[in-house]
Design a protein around this motif. Structure first.
Motif, PDB file in Angstrom:
ATOM      1  N   ASP A  87       9.109   8.999  -4.334  1.00  0.00           N
ATOM      2  CA  ASP A  87      10.117   7.752  -4.497  1.00  0.00           C
ATOM      3  C   ASP A  87       9.627   6.848  -3.569  1.00  0.00           C
ATOM      4  O   ASP A  87       9.491   6.794  -2.448  1.00  0.00           O
ATOM      5  N   SER A  88       8.972   5.657  -4.299  1.00  0.00           N
ATOM      6  CA  SER A  88       8.328   4.620  -3.494  1.00  0.00           C
ATOM      7  C   SER A  88       9.328   3.791  -2.319  1.00  0.00           C
ATOM      8  O   SER A  88       8.916   3.486  -1.407  1.00  0.00           O
ATOM      9  N   VAL A 114      11.676   5.300  -0.912  1.00  0.00           N
ATOM     10  CA  VAL A 114      11.735   6.389   0.433  1.00  0.00           C
ATOM     11  C   VAL A 114      10.808   6.213   1.504  1.00  0.00           C
ATOM     12  O   VAL A 114      10.862   5.910   2.659  1.00  0.00           O
ATOM     13  N   MET A 115       9.543   5.844   0.883  1.00  0.00           N
ATOM     14  CA  MET A 115       8.224   5.768   1.558  1.00  0.00           C
ATOM     15  C   MET A 115       8.219   4.462   2.364  1.00  0.00           C
ATOM     16  O   MET A 115       8.094   4.349   3.517  1.00  0.00           O
ATOM     17  N   THR A 116       8.767   3.401   1.441  1.00  0.00           N
ATOM     18  CA  THR A 116       8.797   2.052   2.469  1.00  0.00           C
ATOM     19  C   THR A 116       9.911   2.009   3.482  1.00  0.00           C
ATOM     20  O   THR A 116       9.635   1.561   4.357  1.00  0.00           O
ATOM     21  N   LYS A 117      11.064   2.675   3.112  1.00  0.00           N
ATOM     22  CA  LYS A 117      12.275   2.910   4.088  1.00  0.00           C
ATOM     23  C   LYS A 117      11.794   3.632   5.286  1.00  0.00           C
ATOM     24  O   LYS A 117      12.028   3.142   6.568  1.00  0.00           O
ATOM     25  N   THR A 118      11.113   4.563   5.018  1.00  0.00           N
ATOM     26  CA  THR A 118      10.692   5.466   6.192  1.00  0.00           C
ATOM     27  C   THR A 118       9.812   4.428   7.308  1.00  0.00           C
ATOM     28  O   THR A 118      10.141   4.853   8.512  1.00  0.00           O
ATOM     29  N   VAL A 140       0.957  -1.360   0.043  1.00  0.00           N
ATOM     30  CA  VAL A 140      -0.088   0.025  -0.140  1.00  0.00           C
ATOM     31  C   VAL A 140       0.645   1.194   0.009  1.00  0.00           C
ATOM     32  O   VAL A 140       0.621   2.035  -0.860  1.00  0.00           O
ATOM     33  N   LEU A 141       2.071   1.109   0.674  1.00  0.00           N
ATOM     34  CA  LEU A 141       2.762   2.407   0.910  1.00  0.00           C
ATOM     35  C   LEU A 141       3.611   2.494  -0.487  1.00  0.00           C
ATOM     36  O   LEU A 141       3.668   3.857  -0.932  1.00  0.00           O
ATOM     37  N   GLU A 142       3.962   1.528  -0.927  1.00  0.00           N
ATOM     38  CA  GLU A 142       4.786   1.606  -2.529  1.00  0.00           C
ATOM     39  C   GLU A 142       3.651   2.058  -3.431  1.00  0.00           C
ATOM     40  O   GLU A 142       4.123   3.167  -4.284  1.00  0.00           O
TER      41      GLU A 142
END
Length: 191
Positions: free
Chosen positions: A98-99, A101-105, A87-89
Motif C-alpha cells: 500500500d503506497s 502506508v509507505m509514504t506515511k511511514t 520514489v517511495l510511492e
C-alpha cells in the motif's frame, strides 16, 4: 544547488570553519565521527545540515556565503522531499504494498543533507574519499555535482563503480527502509 555548493567549498578554510561542528556534534562543517587526532580521516571536506522539520534547523550551521546558499538549500530540500515521496510511492506499488502506508511511514522523518567535496589529491592510491558504509536513513538521494566518478557498490564481495547519469539522482535504500520492508514482507507471509 550545485553552483552554491561549489562556491561554499571555494571559501578559505577560516570562513568555512565559521560553520564548524560543535564538540561531540554531528551537524556543521568538518569531519564526522572524529574520535582522536591519530585516526585516519576520509579525504574530503563536508558539511552536514538538518533541514526538516523546520523546528530542528540550527541556522548557525547554514552558510551565508554565497548569499543565495540558504534560500537555494531550502528550495532544493523541499523539492527533494517531493522526489522522495514519489520514489517511495512507486517502490511500494512495485512491491505490491500500500503506497499510502509507505509514504506515511516516512512522512514526518527528519531530513538532512551532507554535502561532500573531494579536493584533488596528489596520491589517490593512498587515500579514500569516504569510508565504506551503509546509510542509516530511509532513502539517500544523491546529487552528483560534477563529473568525478567515485561512488561504488559492494556486491558479491566486489566493488562496482556507479556511473552517474547527467541530470539524474542516484537513489540508495538506507538501513531504515530496508528493515521496514523486511518487516512488512515477513509480517505478510503465512507460516
Amino acid at each position: 544547488m550545485k553552483a552554491d555548493i561549489a562556491e561554499f567549498f571555494k571559501l578559505p578554510l577560516e570562513e568555512k570553519e565559521a560553520y564548524a561542528q560543535l564538540p561531540d556534534g554531528f551537524e556543521g562543517y568538518g569531519q564526522i565521527f572524529v574520535k582522536s587526532e591519530e585516526q585516519k580521516l576520509d579525504w574530503g571536506d563536508m558539511i552536514t545540515i538538518f533541514t526538516r522539520p523546520h523546528s530542528v534547523r540550527k541556522m548557525r550551521f547554514w552558510p551565508t556565503h554565497p548569499p543565495t546558499f540558504r534560500d537555494t538549500l531550502d528550495k532544493y530540500t523541499s523539492a527533494v522531499k517531493d522526489v522522495t515521496s514519489c520514489v517511495l510511492e512507486v517502490m511500494a506499488r512495485n512491491l505490491g504494498l500500500d503506497s499510502e502506508v509507505m509514504t506515511k511511514t516516512f512522512k514526518d522523518h527528519p531530513q538532512g543533507v551532507r554535502i561532500n567535496y573531494y579536493p584533488p589529491c596528489p596520491n589517490t592510491k593512498k587515500v579514500i574519499g569516504h569510508s565504506p558504509h551503509s546509510d542509516a536513513t530511509g532513502l539517500t538521494i544523491l546529487l552528483q555535482a560534477n563529473d568525478v566518478q567515485g561512488l561504488q557498490l559492494r556486491k558479491n564481495g566486489k566493488w562496482l563503480p556507479i556511473k552517474p547519469l547527467p541530470g539524474a539522482f542516484i537513489v540508495n535504500i538506507g538501513d531504515h527502509l530496508e528493515a521496514n520492508l523486511r518487516a512488512r514482507f515477513y509480517n505478510s507471509l503465512e507460516c
